[in-house]
Scaffold this active site. Structure first.
Site, PDB file in Angstrom:
ATOM      1  N   ASN A  98       0.837  -1.190   0.000  1.00  0.00           N
ATOM      2  CA  ASN A  98       0.000   0.000   0.000  1.00  0.00           C
ATOM      3  C   ASN A  98       0.876   1.245   0.000  1.00  0.00           C
ATOM      4  O   ASN A  98       2.037   1.208   0.406  1.00  0.00           O
ATOM      5  CB  ASN A  98      -0.905   0.030   1.231  1.00  0.00           C
ATOM      6  CG  ASN A  98      -2.061  -0.944   1.122  1.00  0.00           C
ATOM      7  OD1 ASN A  98      -2.529  -1.244   0.023  1.00  0.00           O
ATOM      8  ND2 ASN A  98      -2.529  -1.438   2.250  1.00  0.00           N
ATOM      9  N   LYS A 179      -5.135   3.266  -7.039  1.00  0.00           N
ATOM     10  CA  LYS A 179      -5.121   2.485  -5.800  1.00  0.00           C
ATOM     11  C   LYS A 179      -4.927   3.393  -4.598  1.00  0.00           C
ATOM     12  O   LYS A 179      -5.547   3.186  -3.542  1.00  0.00           O
ATOM     13  CB  LYS A 179      -4.001   1.444  -5.854  1.00  0.00           C
ATOM     14  CG  LYS A 179      -3.893   0.592  -4.582  1.00  0.00           C
ATOM     15  CD  LYS A 179      -2.706  -0.342  -4.633  1.00  0.00           C
ATOM     16  CE  LYS A 179      -2.565  -1.121  -3.334  1.00  0.00           C
ATOM     17  NZ  LYS A 179      -1.378  -2.006  -3.327  1.00  0.00           N
ATOM     18  N   ASN A 183      -7.259   3.699  -1.298  1.00  0.00           N
ATOM     19  CA  ASN A 183      -6.757   3.586   0.073  1.00  0.00           C
ATOM     20  C   ASN A 183      -6.982   4.867   0.867  1.00  0.00           C
ATOM     21  O   ASN A 183      -7.313   4.827   2.058  1.00  0.00           O
ATOM     22  CB  ASN A 183      -5.270   3.232   0.062  1.00  0.00           C
ATOM     23  CG  ASN A 183      -5.018   1.782  -0.292  1.00  0.00           C
ATOM     24  OD1 ASN A 183      -5.861   0.935  -0.084  1.00  0.00           O
ATOM     25  ND2 ASN A 183      -3.853   1.500  -0.849  1.00  0.00           N
ATOM     26  N   ASN A 187      -9.212   3.605   3.874  1.00  0.00           N
ATOM     27  CA  ASN A 187      -8.458   3.135   5.036  1.00  0.00           C
ATOM     28  C   ASN A 187      -8.625   3.999   6.280  1.00  0.00           C
ATOM     29  O   ASN A 187      -9.070   3.522   7.327  1.00  0.00           O
ATOM     30  CB  ASN A 187      -6.979   2.986   4.672  1.00  0.00           C
ATOM     31  CG  ASN A 187      -6.658   1.633   4.091  1.00  0.00           C
ATOM     32  OD1 ASN A 187      -6.535   0.649   4.816  1.00  0.00           O
ATOM     33  ND2 ASN A 187      -6.542   1.556   2.779  1.00  0.00           N
ATOM     34  N   ASN A 246     -15.405  -6.612   4.540  1.00  0.00           N
ATOM     35  CA  ASN A 246     -14.006  -6.643   4.965  1.00  0.00           C
ATOM     36  C   ASN A 246     -13.675  -5.522   5.937  1.00  0.00           C
ATOM     37  O   ASN A 246     -14.273  -4.445   5.903  1.00  0.00           O
ATOM     38  CB  ASN A 246     -13.078  -6.525   3.754  1.00  0.00           C
ATOM     39  CG  ASN A 246     -13.031  -7.798   2.926  1.00  0.00           C
ATOM     40  OD1 ASN A 246     -13.826  -8.705   3.124  1.00  0.00           O
ATOM     41  ND2 ASN A 246     -12.118  -7.845   1.984  1.00  0.00           N
ATOM     42  N   SER A 248     -10.717  -2.998   6.655  1.00  0.00           N
ATOM     43  CA  SER A 248      -9.559  -2.491   5.923  1.00  0.00           C
ATOM     44  C   SER A 248      -8.274  -2.746   6.703  1.00  0.00           C
ATOM     45  O   SER A 248      -8.280  -2.937   7.924  1.00  0.00           O
ATOM     46  CB  SER A 248      -9.709  -0.993   5.651  1.00  0.00           C
ATOM     47  OG  SER A 248      -9.499  -0.241   6.838  1.00  0.00           O
ATOM     48  N   GLU A 261      -0.096   2.804   7.998  1.00  0.00           N
ATOM     49  CA  GLU A 261       0.603   3.296   6.812  1.00  0.00           C
ATOM     50  C   GLU A 261       0.105   4.689   6.414  1.00  0.00           C
ATOM     51  O   GLU A 261       0.193   5.070   5.246  1.00  0.00           O
ATOM     52  CB  GLU A 261       0.414   2.312   5.664  1.00  0.00           C
ATOM     53  CG  GLU A 261       1.032   0.953   5.934  1.00  0.00           C
ATOM     54  CD  GLU A 261       0.770  -0.050   4.819  1.00  0.00           C
ATOM     55  OE1 GLU A 261       1.724  -0.429   4.115  1.00  0.00           O
ATOM     56  OE2 GLU A 261      -0.390  -0.459   4.655  1.00  0.00           O
TER      57      GLU A 261
END
Length: 295
Positions: A98, A179, A183, A187, A246, A248, A261
């Site tokens: 990531n 991506k 994120n 996230n 899900n 994250s 991150e």
């Protein structure tokens, strides 16, 4: 192909475990997970029912020559990964991490082509020696600068032969920014609100996630990458919907008291353009980390 997976956590274990069905794999990670794999093999459950016996070690072995190193550590550990792999004769390296900037750090230290990649397979490590695939996705990889290469083709073929849904792409810079938009939108928002991804499809956090994605798209365009606001927001919605159940990766980190991150995701965006939403999300997550002695 001889493959060294550096960072055998959830994703690294899943990727390495599935690659081990068709290749010689060495997992580099931490005990007790690595010790359990060394003793009894690795069980891949969930969407797969596989038991494999890759080599499993806690440090890069002295005889570490490999055709491919797959790097799956957290972004804040990329520099350490680069140092650990610097003296290892490699034909290629692939980042499936990531955040942004990982490939550049690896390329500075490694004497081999460094490929960029994304992986949308869901992975959850349940306990030592086991990893669960929570959803089948796709591995996309290619030269980090864009274009094509025989190295990318060979690595793509290796993933394909191991049963991965694989695409070798010529537009990795755009895919990496898209991506990053996903994120940035998902996230930190889910981590701070302690919600699953699906809550961002149509809920109170949806606007914040979309705003973070639009700011990321602006940063991409300022960096010379053609990513529209609409494409970035659509990607967030698509992934949130596909991974609705899900948790994250950043939500998992916060839940488990680990450093996140955030610097390589929302912080990266905030450092490159006028991004008040990303700047606020990054500040809040950093404040949580500081309060727990993680910074």
């Amino acid at each position: 192909m001889d493959v060294l997976v550096f960072g055998a956590g959830s994703l690294g274990s899943l990727v390495g475990g599935l690659l081990a069905r068709d290749h010689s794999v060495t997992l580099v990670g931490r005990d007790p997970h690595i010790g359990a794999i060394a003793a009894d093999g690795l069980a891949v459950t969930g969407a797969f029912d596989v038991r494999v016996t890759p080599d499993a070690v806690t440090a890069v072995p002295e005889d570490c020559a490999a055709d491919l190193a797959v790097v799956t550590v957290k972004a804040h550990d990329t520099e350490a990964a680069a140092v650990a792999l610097a003296d290892c004769p490699l034909d290629a390296a692939l980042s499936l991490q990531n955040g942004m900037g990982n490939e550049a750090l690896l390329a500075e230290a490694l004497d081999c082509p460094v490929l960029a990649g994304t992986c949308t397979y869901g992975a959850l490590r349940d306990g030592p020696g086991t990893v669960t695939c929570t959803g089948v996705g796709e591995v996309v990889l290619g030269p980090r600068e864009g274009g094509t290469s025989t190295t990318a083709d060979a690595v793509g073929a290796a993933f394909d032969s191991a049963g991965f849904e694989t695409t070798v792409a010529a537009d990795m810079p755009r895919r990496l920014w898209e991506k990053l938009a996903v994120n940035a939108g998902i996230n930190a928002t889910t981590a701070l609100a302690r919600i699953e991804n699906g809550a961002l499809v149509d809920g109170p956090g949806t606007d914040a996630a979309a705003a973070a994605a639009r700011e990321t798209a602006r940063a991409a365009r300022e960096a010379g990458v053609d990513l529209t606001d609409e494409a970035a927001v659509a990607a967030v919605e698509r992934v949130a919907r596909a991974t609705a159940a899900n948790t994250s990766s950043m939500h998992q980190d916060v839940r488990d008291g680990r450093r996140t991150e955030i610097d390589a995701i929302n912080g990266y965006v905030a450092d490159r353009t006028d991004a008040p939403v990303n700047r606020t999300l990054a500040a809040l997550v950093r404040a949580w980390e500081a309060g727990r002695g993680l910074r």
